[in-house]
Scaffold this motif. Structure first.
Motif, PDB file in Angstrom:
ATOM      1  N   GLY A 231      -5.961   5.154  -7.565  1.00 55.42           N
ATOM      2  CA  GLY A 231      -5.595   5.781  -8.409  1.00 55.42           C
ATOM      3  C   GLY A 231      -4.720   5.203  -9.119  1.00 55.42           C
ATOM      4  O   GLY A 231      -4.616   5.521 -10.522  1.00 55.42           O
ATOM      5  N   ALA A 232      -3.975   5.894  -8.364  1.00 51.48           N
ATOM      6  CA  ALA A 232      -1.898   5.606  -9.660  1.00 51.48           C
ATOM      7  C   ALA A 232      -1.824   4.091  -8.971  1.00 51.48           C
ATOM      8  O   ALA A 232      -0.834   3.243 -10.283  1.00 51.48           O
ATOM      9  N   HIS A 233      -2.482   3.410  -8.009  1.00 51.01           N
ATOM     10  CA  HIS A 233      -1.562   2.171  -7.754  1.00 51.01           C
ATOM     11  C   HIS A 233      -2.755   0.739  -7.937  1.00 51.01           C
ATOM     12  O   HIS A 233      -2.407  -0.430  -8.665  1.00 51.01           O
ATOM     13  N   LEU A 234      -3.936   0.898  -8.451  1.00 53.83           N
ATOM     14  CA  LEU A 234      -4.875   0.163  -8.664  1.00 53.83           C
ATOM     15  C   LEU A 234      -4.757  -1.092  -9.735  1.00 53.83           C
ATOM     16  O   LEU A 234      -4.495  -2.461  -9.338  1.00 53.83           O
ATOM     17  N   ILE A 235      -4.533  -0.711 -10.656  1.00 58.03           N
ATOM     18  CA  ILE A 235      -4.363  -1.343 -11.599  1.00 58.03           C
ATOM     19  C   ILE A 235      -3.410  -2.446 -12.274  1.00 58.03           C
ATOM     20  O   ILE A 235      -3.047  -3.236 -11.953  1.00 58.03           O
ATOM     21  N   PRO A 236      -1.797  -1.612 -11.587  1.00 57.10           N
ATOM     22  CA  PRO A 236      -0.594  -2.676 -11.602  1.00 57.10           C
ATOM     23  C   PRO A 236      -0.611  -3.428 -10.037  1.00 57.10           C
ATOM     24  O   PRO A 236      -0.332  -4.382  -9.756  1.00 57.10           O
ATOM     25  N   VAL A 248      -8.932  -7.893 -15.419  1.00 56.73           N
ATOM     26  CA  VAL A 248      -8.257  -6.588 -14.231  1.00 56.73           C
ATOM     27  C   VAL A 248      -8.578  -5.220 -14.274  1.00 56.73           C
ATOM     28  O   VAL A 248      -9.400  -4.241 -13.578  1.00 56.73           O
ATOM     29  N   LEU A 249      -8.981  -4.891 -15.665  1.00 57.90           N
ATOM     30  CA  LEU A 249      -9.697  -3.662 -16.153  1.00 57.90           C
ATOM     31  C   LEU A 249     -11.049  -3.883 -15.530  1.00 57.90           C
ATOM     32  O   LEU A 249     -12.098  -2.723 -15.485  1.00 57.90           O
ATOM     33  N   LEU A 250     -11.569  -5.066 -16.091  1.00 56.82           N
ATOM     34  CA  LEU A 250     -13.335  -4.961 -15.421  1.00 56.82           C
ATOM     35  C   LEU A 250     -13.650  -4.749 -13.591  1.00 56.82           C
ATOM     36  O   LEU A 250     -13.862  -3.864 -13.933  1.00 56.82           O
ATOM     37  N   TYR A 366       3.057  -5.386  -4.340  1.00 57.00           N
ATOM     38  CA  TYR A 366       2.423  -5.099  -3.674  1.00 57.00           C
ATOM     39  C   TYR A 366       1.909  -5.547  -2.601  1.00 57.00           C
ATOM     40  O   TYR A 366       0.855  -4.830  -1.810  1.00 57.00           O
ATOM     41  N   GLY A 367       2.425  -6.491  -2.151  1.00 51.83           N
ATOM     42  CA  GLY A 367       1.870  -7.385  -0.647  1.00 51.83           C
ATOM     43  C   GLY A 367       1.493  -6.042   0.345  1.00 51.83           C
ATOM     44  O   GLY A 367       0.399  -6.527   1.208  1.00 51.83           O
ATOM     45  N   PRO A 368       1.867  -5.416   1.388  1.00 45.52           N
ATOM     46  CA  PRO A 368       1.792  -4.284   2.351  1.00 45.52           C
ATOM     47  C   PRO A 368       0.676  -3.421   2.243  1.00 45.52           C
ATOM     48  O   PRO A 368       0.533  -2.663   2.863  1.00 45.52           O
ATOM     49  N   VAL A 369       0.841  -3.111   0.475  1.00 48.80           N
ATOM     50  CA  VAL A 369       0.375  -1.475   0.178  1.00 48.80           C
ATOM     51  C   VAL A 369      -1.356  -2.191   1.126  1.00 48.80           C
ATOM     52  O   VAL A 369      -1.704  -0.928   1.292  1.00 48.80           O
ATOM     53  N   PRO A 370      -2.342  -3.220   0.516  1.00 52.24           N
ATOM     54  CA  PRO A 370      -3.648  -2.711   0.708  1.00 52.24           C
ATOM     55  C   PRO A 370      -3.769  -2.962   2.058  1.00 52.24           C
ATOM     56  O   PRO A 370      -4.772  -2.884   2.634  1.00 52.24           O
ATOM     57  N   TRP A 371      -3.082  -3.454   3.121  1.00 50.83           N
ATOM     58  CA  TRP A 371      -2.420  -3.616   5.270  1.00 50.83           C
ATOM     59  C   TRP A 371      -2.304  -2.826   5.650  1.00 50.83           C
ATOM     60  O   TRP A 371      -3.077  -1.506   6.048  1.00 50.83           O
ATOM     61  N   LEU A 372      -1.699  -2.002   4.169  1.00 46.57           N
ATOM     62  CA  LEU A 372      -1.829  -0.367   5.296  1.00 46.57           C
ATOM     63  C   LEU A 372      -2.807   1.027   5.015  1.00 46.57           C
ATOM     64  O   LEU A 372      -3.723   1.415   5.415  1.00 46.57           O
ATOM     65  N   LEU A 373      -3.197   0.543   3.210  1.00 46.04           N
ATOM     66  CA  LEU A 373      -5.180   1.306   2.906  1.00 46.04           C
ATOM     67  C   LEU A 373      -6.198   0.754   4.148  1.00 46.04           C
ATOM     68  O   LEU A 373      -6.624   1.538   4.446  1.00 46.04           O
ATOM     69  N   ALA A 374      -5.858  -0.278   4.401  1.00 50.14           N
ATOM     70  CA  ALA A 374      -7.441  -0.950   5.065  1.00 50.14           C
ATOM     71  C   ALA A 374      -6.972   0.045   6.615  1.00 50.14           C
ATOM     72  O   ALA A 374      -7.845   0.172   7.098  1.00 50.14           O
ATOM     73  N   GLY A 375      -5.119   0.085   7.297  1.00 44.65           N
ATOM     74  CA  GLY A 375      -5.720   0.779   8.257  1.00 44.65           C
ATOM     75  C   GLY A 375      -5.674   2.251   8.122  1.00 44.65           C
ATOM     76  O   GLY A 375      -6.282   3.066   8.878  1.00 44.65           O
ATOM     77  N   VAL A 376      -5.463   3.070   6.589  1.00 45.57           N
ATOM     78  CA  VAL A 376      -6.512   4.435   6.789  1.00 45.57           C
ATOM     79  C   VAL A 376      -8.088   4.121   6.795  1.00 45.57           C
ATOM     80  O   VAL A 376      -8.150   5.364   7.001  1.00 45.57           O
TER      81      VAL A 376
END
Length: 398
Positions: A231-236, A248-250, A366-376
């Motif tokens: 919610g806070a970081h997807l758009i950026p 991006v908005l779509l 943001y490179g590692p952020v999706p990988w952290l989210l995948a672990g979560v």
């Protein structure tokens, strides 16, 4: 609870859908739109303004278990009616606020009344009252899914027309209407007989140690972390991939339709599927979606897979959070159990935006952020699988 009378499912649907739509739409949705005008008029820092809101979220989490215990022991009338009326009065008080200490106090009190009357408590009432919990919860989410769609433009228009103070006063009047609707809805609510214990089995403390509860706590906490973080970081994050702003908005907006589609499919399936099977599917869609986001930084196709999997998984887990938990843990004493599940998710909700921001700063992107989210996301699936493998905790959620 006594079996006499009770609220019909149709009344529960219309009452809870309307009052929760208004409750969330007046307390939470307008907040981001109010920050700038409050700061401009009163000269307060945005740290103070946002910090007070965060304190309210923390208060709501801390009050969730006591509110659930009260609900189990005394029924919903006094608790929800007081909470909804209190929310209306506190919103009106906020429209008059001049001192930062009063502003902080109002948000803390709003957190307390939120625990009394908004989603966690409302869904515990549905579990206690509904003949068909799954169908009723699913129907309610169809309506509440439009909360942001309705109240963002409405709040913006009110602020433009009346200023932030006048806008909050109108929202307070709407919340007062929701309070009246709650009183009407709960007239036939079951009330526990005096002197009768809610549950003859283990107490709440013992139940919190059960593998089924621990698995659901892990699942819903991890889900909350992902939801607040995105919610806070997807758009950026998407903007950092150098796609056109319209794209991006779509992509971000497609989350809502994916949620609604999943809920419509569940509604159509009816009793042909159990909430366990729905939970298996929903919890496994989450890590698949996060892996698609991580492995396809330049792929629109994989990003579409992410949106579809995350949106559908998120939409279904909102229902699993109530109906699935009731099927696995049982419906007796569900108010306190639901309150405990809500309280446990507070820390990950509050931490996710900050932790992802710190990771972005440390990695310079943001490179590692999706990988952290995948672990979560794997924790979402693992927690639900652990819980669902346990025997039923009580009466089915039907």
């Amino acid at each position: 609870m006594s079996e006499a009378r009770g609220i019909p499912d149709r009344t529960l649907f219309w009452g809870m859908a309307t009052t929760q739509l208004i409750g969330w739409g007046t307390i939470h949705v307008p907040f981001p739109l109010l920050v700038a005008p409050i700061a401009d008029e009163l000269g307060w820092s945005r740290v103070l303004i946002n910090g007070a809101y965060t304190a309210g979220l923390l208060a709501a989490g801390l009050a969730a278990v006591p509110a659930g215990r009260w609900l189990d022991r005394h029924g919903p009338r006094g608790l929800m009616n007081t909470g909804m009326l209190g929310a209306a009065l506190l919103l009106f008080a906020m429209s008059l606020v001049q001192h930062p200490a009063a502003y902080v106090a109002i948000w803390i009190l709003l957190g307390l009344v939120q625990a009394m009357c908004l989603w966690g408590t409302a869904m515990a009432v549905v579990v206690a009252e509904a003949r068909d919990v799954r169908r009723t919860v699913t129907s309610i989410t169809f309506v509440t899914g439009f909360t942001v769609t309705v109240f963002v433009p409405l709040s913006g228009a009110l602020i433009d027309l009346l200023g932030w103070r006048g806008a909050v006063q109108v929202l307070a009047l709407m919340q007062l209407g929701a309070a009246f609707g709650t009183v009407v809805m709960l007239r036939d609510a079951r009330v526990p007989a005096r002197g009768v214990t809610v549950r003859a089995g283990p107490g709440l403390r013992a139940r919190l140690k059960e593998p089924a509860f621990l698995g659901l706590a892990l699942c819903f906490s991890a889900h909350a972390f992902i939801g607040m973080g995105l919610g806070a970081h997807l758009i950026p994050l998407l903007r950092a991939r150098d796609w056109p702003e319209a794209t991006v908005l779509l992509i971000a907006a497609a989350h809502g339709p994916a949620q609604v589609t999943a809920r419509m499919l569940l509604f159509a399936a009816g009793r042909r599927v159990t909430m366990r099977s729905v939970g298996y599917l929903a919890s496994c869609l989450v890590p698949v979606g996060m892996l698609a986001l991580a492995t396809g930084p330049t792929s629109l196709a994989l990003t579409a897979v992410f949106v579809l999997c995350w949106g559908m998984g998120d939409g279904l887990l909102t229902i699993v959070r109530t109906a699935g938990a009731a099927e696995i843990l049982g419906r007796e004493g569900f108010g306190a159990i639901s309150g405990a599940l809500s309280a446990i998710t507070v820390a990950p909700r509050m931490a996710a935006p900050l932790l992802l921001a710190l990771l972005w700063e440390a990695a310079d992107g943001y490179g590692p952020v999706p990988w952290l989210l995948a672990g979560v996301g794997l924790a979402v699936a693992g927690g639900f699988i652990l819980a669902a493998r346990q025997p039923d905790g009580g009466v089915s959620a039907r």
